[in-house]
Design an enzyme around this catalytic site. Sequence first.
Site, mmCIF file in Angstrom:
data_model
loop_
_atom_site.group_PDB
_atom_site.id
_atom_site.type_symbol
_atom_site.label_atom_id
_atom_site.label_comp_id
_atom_site.label_asym_id
_atom_site.label_seq_id
_atom_site.Cartn_x
_atom_site.Cartn_y
_atom_site.Cartn_z
ATOM 1 N N ARG A 1 44.425 42.375 44.987
ATOM 2 C CA ARG A 1 44.684 41.074 44.326
ATOM 3 C C ARG A 1 46.025 40.492 44.788
ATOM 4 O O ARG A 1 46.753 39.873 44.004
ATOM 5 C CB ARG A 1 44.677 41.223 42.803
ATOM 6 N N GLU B 1 46.181 38.788 35.987
ATOM 7 C CA GLU B 1 45.722 38.396 37.322
ATOM 8 C C GLU B 1 45.730 36.865 37.414
ATOM 9 O O GLU B 1 45.999 36.279 38.457
ATOM 10 C CB GLU B 1 44.291 38.920 37.541
ATOM 11 N N SER C 1 38.422 38.452 35.285
ATOM 12 C CA SER C 1 39.351 39.467 34.750
ATOM 13 C C SER C 1 40.671 38.782 34.424
ATOM 14 O O SER C 1 41.270 38.153 35.301
ATOM 15 C CB SER C 1 39.621 40.556 35.785
HETATM 16 P P1 FAD Z 1 42.165 28.117 41.738
HETATM 17 O O1 FAD Z 1 42.065 28.729 40.394
HETATM 18 O O2 FAD Z 1 41.934 26.665 41.867
HETATM 19 O O3 FAD Z 1 43.621 28.440 42.336
HETATM 20 C C1 FAD Z 1 44.142 29.764 42.278
HETATM 21 C C2 FAD Z 1 45.578 29.753 42.828
HETATM 22 O O4 FAD Z 1 45.568 29.399 44.212
HETATM 23 C C3 FAD Z 1 46.476 28.708 42.155
HETATM 24 O O5 FAD Z 1 47.765 29.273 42.059
HETATM 25 C C4 FAD Z 1 46.454 27.533 43.118
HETATM 26 O O6 FAD Z 1 47.638 26.762 43.022
HETATM 27 C C5 FAD Z 1 46.327 28.214 44.471
HETATM 28 N N1 FAD Z 1 45.555 27.437 45.458
HETATM 29 C C6 FAD Z 1 44.307 26.964 45.292
HETATM 30 N N2 FAD Z 1 43.856 26.396 46.425
HETATM 31 C C7 FAD Z 1 44.843 26.517 47.350
HETATM 32 C C8 FAD Z 1 44.992 26.154 48.709
HETATM 33 N N3 FAD Z 1 44.017 25.541 49.380
HETATM 34 N N4 FAD Z 1 46.149 26.433 49.342
HETATM 35 C C9 FAD Z 1 47.147 27.087 48.680
HETATM 36 N N5 FAD Z 1 47.070 27.457 47.388
HETATM 37 C C10 FAD Z 1 45.934 27.180 46.724
HETATM 38 N N6 FAD Z 1 38.109 37.218 41.511
HETATM 39 C C11 FAD Z 1 37.877 38.323 42.258
HETATM 40 O O7 FAD Z 1 38.705 38.676 43.113
HETATM 41 N N7 FAD Z 1 36.769 39.088 42.079
HETATM 42 C C12 FAD Z 1 35.831 38.786 41.161
HETATM 43 O O8 FAD Z 1 34.844 39.491 41.033
HETATM 44 C C13 FAD Z 1 36.036 37.610 40.362
HETATM 45 N N8 FAD Z 1 35.130 37.276 39.410
HETATM 46 C C14 FAD Z 1 35.329 36.162 38.658
HETATM 47 C C15 FAD Z 1 34.362 35.815 37.700
HETATM 48 C C16 FAD Z 1 34.516 34.677 36.918
HETATM 49 C C17 FAD Z 1 33.465 34.321 35.904
HETATM 50 C C18 FAD Z 1 35.654 33.848 37.101
HETATM 51 C C19 FAD Z 1 35.812 32.586 36.298
HETATM 52 C C20 FAD Z 1 36.629 34.176 38.044
HETATM 53 C C21 FAD Z 1 36.479 35.345 38.826
HETATM 54 N N9 FAD Z 1 37.431 35.734 39.791
HETATM 55 C C22 FAD Z 1 37.209 36.842 40.571
HETATM 56 C C23 FAD Z 1 38.663 34.936 39.981
HETATM 57 C C24 FAD Z 1 38.456 33.700 40.897
HETATM 58 O O9 FAD Z 1 37.103 33.481 41.141
HETATM 59 C C25 FAD Z 1 39.179 33.878 42.248
HETATM 60 O O10 FAD Z 1 40.555 34.101 42.057
HETATM 61 C C26 FAD Z 1 38.988 32.658 43.148
HETATM 62 O O11 FAD Z 1 39.364 32.963 44.473
HETATM 63 C C27 FAD Z 1 39.785 31.437 42.653
HETATM 64 O O12 FAD Z 1 39.356 30.312 43.400
HETATM 65 P P2 FAD Z 1 39.668 28.835 42.917
HETATM 66 O O13 FAD Z 1 39.302 27.927 44.033
HETATM 67 O O14 FAD Z 1 39.037 28.557 41.624
HETATM 68 O O15 FAD Z 1 41.260 28.911 42.775
HETATM 69 N N1 EPU Z 2 34.891 49.325 31.088
HETATM 70 C C1 EPU Z 2 34.769 49.674 29.765
HETATM 71 N N2 EPU Z 2 34.729 48.659 28.844
HETATM 72 C C2 EPU Z 2 34.819 47.351 29.189
HETATM 73 C C3 EPU Z 2 34.949 46.995 30.557
HETATM 74 C C4 EPU Z 2 34.983 48.014 31.499
HETATM 75 O O1 EPU Z 2 34.718 50.846 29.422
HETATM 76 O O2 EPU Z 2 34.782 46.505 28.307
HETATM 77 C C5 EPU Z 2 34.877 50.401 32.096
HETATM 78 C C6 EPU Z 2 33.544 50.399 32.882
HETATM 79 O O3 EPU Z 2 32.559 51.133 32.216
HETATM 80 C C7 EPU Z 2 33.958 51.016 34.191
HETATM 81 C C8 EPU Z 2 35.398 50.525 34.385
HETATM 82 O O4 EPU Z 2 35.876 50.148 33.087
HETATM 83 O O5 EPU Z 2 33.971 52.415 34.093
HETATM 84 C C9 EPU Z 2 35.515 49.365 35.365
HETATM 85 O O6 EPU Z 2 34.726 48.252 34.905
HETATM 86 P P1 EPU Z 2 33.955 47.250 35.909
HETATM 87 O O7 EPU Z 2 33.164 48.023 36.904
HETATM 88 O O8 EPU Z 2 33.248 46.256 35.073
HETATM 89 O O9 EPU Z 2 35.116 46.569 36.743
HETATM 90 P P2 EPU Z 2 36.546 46.016 36.328
HETATM 91 O O10 EPU Z 2 37.600 46.978 36.776
HETATM 92 O O11 EPU Z 2 36.570 45.623 34.897
HETATM 93 C C10 EPU Z 2 36.889 44.836 38.628
HETATM 94 C C11 EPU Z 2 37.453 43.532 39.099
HETATM 95 C C12 EPU Z 2 36.395 42.440 38.992
HETATM 96 C C13 EPU Z 2 35.207 42.819 39.867
HETATM 97 C C14 EPU Z 2 34.655 44.149 39.377
HETATM 98 C C15 EPU Z 2 33.524 44.653 40.244
HETATM 99 C C16 EPU Z 2 39.843 43.547 38.691
HETATM 100 C C17 EPU Z 2 40.962 43.068 37.828
HETATM 101 N N3 EPU Z 2 38.620 43.182 38.303
HETATM 102 O O12 EPU Z 2 36.606 44.698 37.237
HETATM 103 O O13 EPU Z 2 36.972 41.226 39.472
HETATM 104 O O14 EPU Z 2 34.205 41.835 39.815
HETATM 105 O O15 EPU Z 2 35.722 45.148 39.391
HETATM 106 O O16 EPU Z 2 34.032 45.126 41.445
HETATM 107 O O17 EPU Z 2 40.087 44.212 39.689
HETATM 108 C C18 EPU Z 2 38.220 39.335 38.768
HETATM 109 O O18 EPU Z 2 39.110 39.735 39.535
HETATM 110 O O19 EPU Z 2 38.305 38.259 38.119
HETATM 111 C C19 EPU Z 2 37.004 40.136 38.628
HETATM 112 C C20 EPU Z 2 36.019 39.814 37.805
#
Ligand code: FAD
Ligand code: EPU
Length: 345
Positions: free
Chosen positions: A162, A328, A232
């Site tokens: 991250r 995050e 997250s």
């Molecule tokens: P924004 O929220 O618009 O911007 C994020 C940051 O980047 C801000 O500080 C902004 O100023 C800056 N920024 C944006 N665009 C630019 C640019 N072009 N140049 C320079 N700076 C810029 N993340 C994961 O890693 N893994 C996941 O599994 C994951 N699951 C998610 C699930 C949900 C339901 C949600 C809502 C979010 C999740 N995220 C996850 C977080 C998010 O999707 C990522 O961080 C994504 O890359 C953000 O993209 P955005 O365009 O919305 O960025």
């Molecule tokens: N867990 C619990 N209770 C909960 C949630 C999780 O016990 O309420 C336990 C799960 O059972 C598992 C462990 O925690 O053993 C990890 O959970 P999970 O696999 O759901 O992943 P996570 O660590 O919660 C991370 C990323 C996600 C990404 C998933 C899948 C971060 C901060 N988050 O979540 O990214 O999608 O793994 O790879 O690293 C994001 O960054 O926004 C995001 C959604």
Amino acid sequence: MSTQLHSLKPFNTFNLDATAANIVIAETAEDLAAAWQKSQRDRQPVLLLGEGSNVLFLEDYQGTALINRIMGIGICESEDSWHLHVGAGENWHKLVQYTLEKGLAGLENLAMIPGCVGSSPIQNIGAYGVELKHVCEYVDILDLTSGKTQRLTAQDCQFGYRDSVFKHDYRTGYAIIAVGLVLRKAWVPVITYGDLVRLDAETVTPQQIFDAVCHMRSSKLPDPKIAGNAGSFFKNPLVSAQQATLLKTDFPDAPLYPQQDGNVKLAAGWLIDRCDLKGFTIGGAAVHRQQALVLINQQDATGGDIVALAHEVRQRVGAKFNVWLEPEVRFIGALGEKDAVGVIA
Ligand code: FAD
Ligand code: EPU
């Protein structure tokens, strides 16, 4: 380039009712530089945004929200790989679908991550065993003051968990305008995480991995259209091997992820869950019942409600485990980004 009315609600997945003094949609690098330079002249702050899926608005923003919508996908082929040049404003999930439709594998584990392609390198998006760094070839950035572009190699990007150079040296004054991805023709499925382990490495297809990832995500993560959220809320904390061993002694079922550098990553969702915080609410904000690491806008929450909830979650986890969670999500105040840990401490 067009200027819009001022609500930021369509531009943040927390669905918070914040406003900006000005909103500019940029479709070219020239649009970005022009908007930036105008704001500099007017002494107004600028906030770059993609789809707002990783930001929390603490209050109304007093400057210009500059929304990156530079589009376009180019594909070329080398002997062993496909090379994609993708405009920063393209939607990440649509890109994943597009590559699969074209028969190009490699992005399937990263399905359903909201946001723009241009934001993907900033926190090195990751899910289900794959991170952007595994497929990133280069990132093109624009120096907003000079209007000059520069190409950073994947190594220059200093990708970490991250984390990347875009949260440090290139945090202000630069915009990401395009991302180069490389997808190897010799596809190796990554099926080591969650339900993916049930798939057969010999016969599995990229589409099956995509479907399994979409299924897992849909069952745990709330749809921002229904309950506003930013995925997250906290990062998974990294602790020393010694601290991890102590935790395991007291809580044998604690999930631990040993890292190459000897440290151990803990599951923040598990720590929060163990404090019995699922469903816990403050004002309109709540801890999601299916995934404790996700804080949601349950009912007309304000940025203040989410901050108060994040503070409480951090305190309870800290008191029980002596592990101090760090957001995050990026916190945006009236004049720009704020230190998220400082805000919730
Ligand atoms: P924004 O929220 O618009 O911007 C994020 C940051 O980047 C801000 O500080 C902004 O100023 C800056 N920024 C944006 N665009 C630019 C640019 N072009 N140049 C320079 N700076 C810029 N993340 C994961 O890693 N893994 C996941 O599994 C994951 N699951 C998610 C699930 C949900 C339901 C949600 C809502 C979010 C999740 N995220 C996850 C977080 C998010 O999707 C990522 O961080 C994504 O890359 C953000 O993209 P955005 O365009 O919305 O960025
Ligand atoms: N867990 C619990 N209770 C909960 C949630 C999780 O016990 O309420 C336990 C799960 O059972 C598992 C462990 O925690 O053993 C990890 O959970 P999970 O696999 O759901 O992943 P996570 O660590 O919660 C991370 C990323 C996600 C990404 C998933 C899948 C971060 C901060 N988050 O979540 O990214 O999608 O793994 O790879 O690293 C994001 O960054 O926004 C995001 C959604």
